[in-house]
Design a protein around this motif. Structure first.
Motif, PDB file in Angstrom:
ATOM      1  N   GLU A   1       0.906  -1.088  -0.018  1.00  0.00           N
ATOM      2  CA  GLU A   1       0.005  -0.128  -0.039  1.00  0.00           C
ATOM      3  C   GLU A   1       0.902   1.419  -0.058  1.00  0.00           C
ATOM      4  O   GLU A   1       1.852   1.293   0.658  1.00  0.00           O
ATOM      5  N   GLY A   2       0.439   2.392  -0.597  1.00  0.00           N
ATOM      6  CA  GLY A   2       1.046   3.691  -0.326  1.00  0.00           C
ATOM      7  C   GLY A   2       2.439   3.562  -1.506  1.00  0.00           C
ATOM      8  O   GLY A   2       2.949   4.713  -1.536  1.00  0.00           O
ATOM      9  N   GLN A   3       2.513   2.608  -2.130  1.00  0.00           N
ATOM     10  CA  GLN A   3       3.641   2.520  -2.995  1.00  0.00           C
ATOM     11  C   GLN A   3       3.022   2.712  -4.679  1.00  0.00           C
ATOM     12  O   GLN A   3       2.417   1.935  -4.953  1.00  0.00           O
ATOM     13  N   ASN A   4       3.482   3.827  -5.365  1.00  0.00           N
ATOM     14  CA  ASN A   4       2.789   3.957  -6.687  1.00  0.00           C
ATOM     15  C   ASN A   4       4.014   3.664  -7.459  1.00  0.00           C
ATOM     16  O   ASN A   4       5.156   4.003  -7.389  1.00  0.00           O
ATOM     17  N   GLY A   5       3.629   3.242  -8.778  1.00  0.00           N
ATOM     18  CA  GLY A   5       4.705   2.785  -9.637  1.00  0.00           C
ATOM     19  C   GLY A   5       5.393   4.187 -10.309  1.00  0.00           C
ATOM     20  O   GLY A   5       6.754   4.021 -10.279  1.00  0.00           O
ATOM     21  N   SER A   6       5.056   5.272 -10.337  1.00  0.00           N
ATOM     22  CA  SER A   6       5.487   6.561 -10.449  1.00  0.00           C
ATOM     23  C   SER A   6       6.653   7.092  -9.367  1.00  0.00           C
ATOM     24  O   SER A   6       7.562   7.586  -9.948  1.00  0.00           O
ATOM     25  N   GLU A   7       6.089   6.569  -8.191  1.00  0.00           N
ATOM     26  CA  GLU A   7       7.046   6.997  -7.209  1.00  0.00           C
ATOM     27  C   GLU A   7       8.577   6.430  -7.063  1.00  0.00           C
ATOM     28  O   GLU A   7       9.613   6.932  -6.689  1.00  0.00           O
ATOM     29  N   ARG A   8       8.580   5.224  -7.817  1.00  0.00           N
ATOM     30  CA  ARG A   8       9.800   4.424  -7.751  1.00  0.00           C
ATOM     31  C   ARG A   8      10.609   4.865  -8.890  1.00  0.00           C
ATOM     32  O   ARG A   8      12.015   4.439  -8.913  1.00  0.00           O
TER      33      ARG A   8
END
Length: 144
Positions: free
Chosen positions: A136-143
């Motif tokens: 949860e809370g991990q978005n592909g764009s954040e990585r």
């Protein structure tokens, strides 16, 4: 004199009675599941025991068994049969659990008021085992 009920049946007659194409019976013979007798002209002649084997094959296929599993079911080697049948029972249990989960999710989706079912927290909770690799809370764009 034999009655009509005791006479052997042709491949076409057996196929018709089981609503199968005749080539299916021939294939099952090729892979060793059936071994009907032959008449003097070489034509297949199916008896009651052959019809029982066809019924076993059909029921086993309906239960999700492969032809290889069915061959083990019909063989005389009890150890091999028990191993294959236990593996099939285990697979049926797994599939039934998956079907129960699918039914529960579908029933929830039917009653849920969320416009987009994937946004419903309860529905999402049913997917948690599949989403374990996606915290949860991990978005592909954040990585990136």
């Amino acid at each position: 004199m034999k009655s009509n009920a005791e006479r052997p049946w042709s491949v076409g007659e057996v196929a018709d009675r089981f609503s199968l194409p005749a080539n299916v019976l021939r294939h099952w013979e090729t892979v060793g599941l059936l071994a009907p007798e032959r008449d003097s002209a070489g034509r297949r002649r199916y008896g009651r025991d052959d019809a029982v084997r066809v019924a076993v094959i059909l029921r086993s296929k309906a239960a999700g068994m492969s032809l290889d599993q069915i061959a083990h079911l019909l063989e005389r080697d009890m150890a091999g049969r028990h191993r294959v049948l236990q593996a099939h029972i285990d697979d049926l249990e797994r599939r039934m659990a998956e079907m129960r989960r699918s039914k529960a999710m579908t029933e929830h989706a039917l009653r849920c008021s969320a416009h987009d079912i994937s946004t419903c927290p309860r529905f999402r909770a049913e997917l948690s085992d599949l989403l374990v690799e996606f915290p949860e809370g991990q978005n592909g764009s954040e990585r990136a």
